[in-house]
Design a protein around this motif. Structure first.
Motif, PDB file in Angstrom:
ATOM      1  N   GLY A  55      44.214 -14.545 104.733  1.00  0.00           N
ATOM      2  CA  GLY A  55      43.235 -14.389 103.884  1.00  0.00           C
ATOM      3  C   GLY A  55      43.023 -13.093 103.114  1.00  0.00           C
ATOM      4  N   PRO A  56      44.297 -12.919 102.387  1.00  0.00           N
ATOM      5  CA  PRO A  56      44.318 -11.544 101.828  1.00  0.00           C
ATOM      6  C   PRO A  56      43.618 -11.162 100.453  1.00  0.00           C
ATOM      7  CG  PRO A  56      46.266 -12.759 101.332  1.00  0.00           C
ATOM      8  CD  PRO A  56      45.555 -13.796 102.249  1.00  0.00           C
ATOM      9  N   GLY A  57      43.024 -12.267  99.901  1.00  0.00           N
ATOM     10  CA  GLY A  57      42.180 -12.188  98.659  1.00  0.00           C
ATOM     11  C   GLY A  57      43.191 -11.688  97.446  1.00  0.00           C
ATOM     12  N   VAL A  58      42.595 -10.460  97.007  1.00  0.00           N
ATOM     13  CA  VAL A  58      43.291  -9.909  96.151  1.00  0.00           C
ATOM     14  C   VAL A  58      43.958  -8.633  96.387  1.00  0.00           C
ATOM     15  CG1 VAL A  58      41.729 -10.830  93.973  1.00  0.00           C
ATOM     16  CG2 VAL A  58      41.192  -8.554  95.366  1.00  0.00           C
ATOM     17  N   GLY A  59      44.296  -8.454  97.784  1.00  0.00           N
ATOM     18  CA  GLY A  59      45.204  -7.641  98.193  1.00  0.00           C
ATOM     19  C   GLY A  59      44.391  -6.245  98.580  1.00  0.00           C
ATOM     20  N   THR A  60      43.290  -6.298  99.162  1.00  0.00           N
ATOM     21  CA  THR A  60      42.501  -5.237  99.179  1.00  0.00           C
ATOM     22  C   THR A  60      43.083  -4.482 100.634  1.00  0.00           C
ATOM     23  OG1 THR A  60      40.314  -6.332  98.598  1.00  0.00           O
ATOM     24  CG2 THR A  60      40.048  -4.203  99.884  1.00  0.00           C
ATOM     25  N   PHE A  61      43.448  -5.071 101.629  1.00  0.00           N
ATOM     26  CA  PHE A  61      44.349  -4.648 102.707  1.00  0.00           C
ATOM     27  C   PHE A  61      45.777  -4.206 102.397  1.00  0.00           C
ATOM     28  CE2 PHE A  61      40.461  -5.328 105.058  1.00  0.00           C
ATOM     29  CZ  PHE A  61      40.637  -4.524 106.136  1.00  0.00           C
ATOM     30  N   CYS A  62      46.270  -5.086 101.380  1.00  0.00           N
ATOM     31  CA  CYS A  62      47.976  -5.160 101.269  1.00  0.00           C
ATOM     32  C   CYS A  62      48.220  -3.863 100.862  1.00  0.00           C
ATOM     33  CB  CYS A  62      48.074  -6.193 100.239  1.00  0.00           C
ATOM     34  SG  CYS A  62      47.875  -7.724 100.437  1.00  0.00           S
ATOM     35  N   ARG A  63      47.740  -3.359 100.106  1.00  0.00           N
ATOM     36  CA  ARG A  63      48.270  -2.013  99.507  1.00  0.00           C
ATOM     37  C   ARG A  63      48.367  -0.803 100.589  1.00  0.00           C
ATOM     38  NH1 ARG A  63      46.596  -5.100  95.712  1.00  0.00           N
ATOM     39  NH2 ARG A  63      47.734  -5.499  93.945  1.00  0.00           N
ATOM     40  N   PRO A  64      47.155  -0.732 101.167  1.00  0.00           N
ATOM     41  CA  PRO A  64      47.020   0.278 102.327  1.00  0.00           C
ATOM     42  C   PRO A  64      47.964  -0.003 103.257  1.00  0.00           C
ATOM     43  CG  PRO A  64      44.804  -0.318 101.773  1.00  0.00           C
ATOM     44  CD  PRO A  64      45.877  -1.430 100.845  1.00  0.00           C
ATOM     45  N   VAL A  65      48.208  -1.244 103.735  1.00  0.00           N
ATOM     46  CA  VAL A  65      49.188  -1.547 104.745  1.00  0.00           C
ATOM     47  C   VAL A  65      50.592  -1.186 104.312  1.00  0.00           C
ATOM     48  CG1 VAL A  65      50.365  -3.807 106.022  1.00  0.00           C
ATOM     49  CG2 VAL A  65      47.807  -3.688 105.831  1.00  0.00           C
ATOM     50  N   LEU A  66      51.050  -1.543 103.220  1.00  0.00           N
ATOM     51  CA  LEU A  66      52.426  -1.332 102.535  1.00  0.00           C
ATOM     52  C   LEU A  66      52.616   0.037 102.449  1.00  0.00           C
ATOM     53  CD1 LEU A  66      52.585  -3.859  99.675  1.00  0.00           C
ATOM     54  CD2 LEU A  66      54.042  -3.884 101.654  1.00  0.00           C
ATOM     55  N   THR A  84      45.087 -20.184 102.039  1.00  0.00           N
ATOM     56  CA  THR A  84      45.185 -21.459 101.341  1.00  0.00           C
ATOM     57  C   THR A  84      44.587 -21.612  99.975  1.00  0.00           C
ATOM     58  OG1 THR A  84      42.893 -21.783 102.082  1.00  0.00           O
ATOM     59  CG2 THR A  84      44.442 -22.497 103.703  1.00  0.00           C
ATOM     60  N   ASN A  85      44.462 -20.544  99.153  1.00  0.00           N
ATOM     61  CA  ASN A  85      43.956 -20.778  97.899  1.00  0.00           C
ATOM     62  C   ASN A  85      44.912 -20.129  97.138  1.00  0.00           C
ATOM     63  OD1 ASN A  85      42.404 -20.008  95.559  1.00  0.00           O
ATOM     64  ND2 ASN A  85      40.808 -19.452  96.431  1.00  0.00           N
ATOM     65  N   PRO A  86      45.432 -20.990  96.075  1.00  0.00           N
ATOM     66  CA  PRO A  86      46.615 -20.877  95.178  1.00  0.00           C
ATOM     67  C   PRO A  86      46.211 -19.435  94.321  1.00  0.00           C
ATOM     68  CG  PRO A  86      45.603 -22.760  94.645  1.00  0.00           C
ATOM     69  CD  PRO A  86      45.195 -22.523  96.185  1.00  0.00           C
ATOM     70  N   LEU A  87      44.981 -19.412  93.929  1.00  0.00           N
ATOM     71  CA  LEU A  87      44.437 -18.304  93.196  1.00  0.00           C
ATOM     72  C   LEU A  87      44.783 -16.958  93.369  1.00  0.00           C
ATOM     73  CD1 LEU A  87      42.714 -17.793  90.220  1.00  0.00           C
ATOM     74  CD2 LEU A  87      40.962 -17.455  92.105  1.00  0.00           C
ATOM     75  N   PHE A  88      44.627 -16.765  94.618  1.00  0.00           N
ATOM     76  CA  PHE A  88      44.723 -15.448  95.391  1.00  0.00           C
ATOM     77  C   PHE A  88      46.205 -15.288  95.336  1.00  0.00           C
ATOM     78  CE2 PHE A  88      40.514 -15.663  97.511  1.00  0.00           C
ATOM     79  CZ  PHE A  88      39.865 -15.027  96.574  1.00  0.00           C
ATOM     80  N   ILE A  89      47.072 -16.491  96.284  1.00  0.00           N
ATOM     81  CA  ILE A  89      48.504 -16.442  96.120  1.00  0.00           C
ATOM     82  C   ILE A  89      49.221 -15.958  94.835  1.00  0.00           C
ATOM     83  CG2 ILE A  89      50.602 -17.480  96.725  1.00  0.00           C
ATOM     84  CD1 ILE A  89      48.944 -16.484  99.180  1.00  0.00           C
ATOM     85  N   ASP A  90      48.824 -16.755  93.753  1.00  0.00           N
ATOM     86  CA  ASP A  90      49.361 -16.204  92.432  1.00  0.00           C
ATOM     87  C   ASP A  90      49.003 -14.987  92.015  1.00  0.00           C
ATOM     88  OD1 ASP A  90      50.402 -19.045  92.396  1.00  0.00           O
ATOM     89  OD2 ASP A  90      48.835 -19.865  91.250  1.00  0.00           O
ATOM     90  N   TYR A  91      47.823 -14.567  92.117  1.00  0.00           N
ATOM     91  CA  TYR A  91      47.437 -13.266  91.747  1.00  0.00           C
ATOM     92  C   TYR A  91      48.508 -12.278  92.499  1.00  0.00           C
ATOM     93  CZ  TYR A  91      44.840  -8.990  91.105  1.00  0.00           C
ATOM     94  OH  TYR A  91      44.233  -7.757  90.738  1.00  0.00           O
ATOM     95  N   LEU A  92      48.626 -12.190  93.789  1.00  0.00           N
ATOM     96  CA  LEU A  92      49.142 -11.159  94.544  1.00  0.00           C
ATOM     97  C   LEU A  92      50.698 -11.263  94.209  1.00  0.00           C
ATOM     98  CD1 LEU A  92      47.477 -11.863  98.210  1.00  0.00           C
ATOM     99  CD2 LEU A  92      47.241  -9.994  96.574  1.00  0.00           C
ATOM    100  N   ARG A  93      51.353 -12.621  94.047  1.00  0.00           N
ATOM    101  CA  ARG A  93      52.650 -12.479  93.549  1.00  0.00           C
ATOM    102  C   ARG A  93      52.956 -11.813  92.433  1.00  0.00           C
ATOM    103  NH1 ARG A  93      53.977 -18.958  95.413  1.00  0.00           N
ATOM    104  NH2 ARG A  93      54.123 -18.462  97.585  1.00  0.00           N
ATOM    105  N   ALA A  94      51.953 -11.825  91.444  1.00  0.00           N
ATOM    106  CA  ALA A  94      51.991 -11.398  90.350  1.00  0.00           C
ATOM    107  C   ALA A  94      52.013  -9.644  89.937  1.00  0.00           C
ATOM    108  CB  ALA A  94      51.007 -11.960  88.934  1.00  0.00           C
TER     109      ALA A  94
END
Length: 213
Positions: free
Chosen positions: A70-81, A95-105
């Motif tokens: 459940g990463p949402g819009v990447g709130t934790f992603c950037r700090p983790v990276l 499970t939400n394609p909206l979030f996955i598409d946003y993160l990939r972009a």
């Protein structure tokens, strides 16, 4: 349903998308919440205080595979990276394609992979990325409101995919998540973050090493 009725149903969605573009990441998060409130669990992303406290126990020098549900819009992603080793990998599952598409972009880091799927399938997903285990798994999924059976399945799969000494990191608005974790993790550290909307419970479930057993 007539064409007019379909148009009326689509109108709020178009308006929501326009608002999302104006608000940036927070707008995308809001749109995702309104579409799937049971799976998202919050109307705004976690605070920086929650992020810092949640990630504090991670031994980054020993972390090669970090998974987030459940990463949402990447709130934790950037700090983790920003903390992850150069040869590490961050795998996020939603499970939400909206979030996955946003993160990939929006995240171009070669260590980052966004997967459209269920957290209950984490073992297959980790193997598909060339790994036999994860070092840490982070989740903000609302365990107490997930469909029947999904929460226990995710907790069980998470315990199996973690290496001994690894941990399941969970942040929730209720204390019920601990019940799902306690069936698999004998050591659970807990905390609380007041500076978050809403204030949230923090849990770190550690998988026993052979020495512990």
């Amino acid at each position: 349903m007539t064409g007019t009725e379909l148009a009326r149903e689509a109108l709020p969605r178009r308006i929501m998308r326009r608002i999302s573009r104006l608000l940036g990441p927070r707008g995308v998060f809001l749109e995702g919440f309104l579409e799937h409130p049971v799976m998202v669990g919050s109307i705004i992303p976690s605070s920086r205080f929650t992020i810092t406290k949640m990630l504090a126990p991670v031994k980054w020098g020993e972390c090669k595979v970090f998974v987030e549900y459940g990463p949402g819009v990447g709130t934790f992603c950037r700090p983790v990276l920003s903390r992850l080793a150069r040869d590490g990998q961050l795998i996020v599952i939603d499970t939400n394609p909206l979030f996955i598409d946003y993160l990939r972009a929006t995240i171009s880091d070669s260590r980052f992979s966004a997967v459209l799927g269920s957290a209950a399938d984490v073992e297959d997903i980790v193997r598909a990325h060339g790994h036999d285990h994860a070092d840490y798994v982070l989740s903000g999924l609302p365990f107490s409101t997930l469909p029947d059976g999904v929460g226990p399945a995710i907790a069980s799969a998470t315990h199996r995919v973690l290496r001994p000494g690894g941990a399941f990191l969970v942040y929730q608005f209720t204390a019920k998540a601990r019940d799902f974790m306690a069936k698999h993790f004998t050591r659970i550290d807990s905390g609380f973050e007041l500076l978050n909307v809403l204030p949230c419970f923090l849990y770190w479930g550690w998988k026993d090493t052979p020495a512990d057993e």
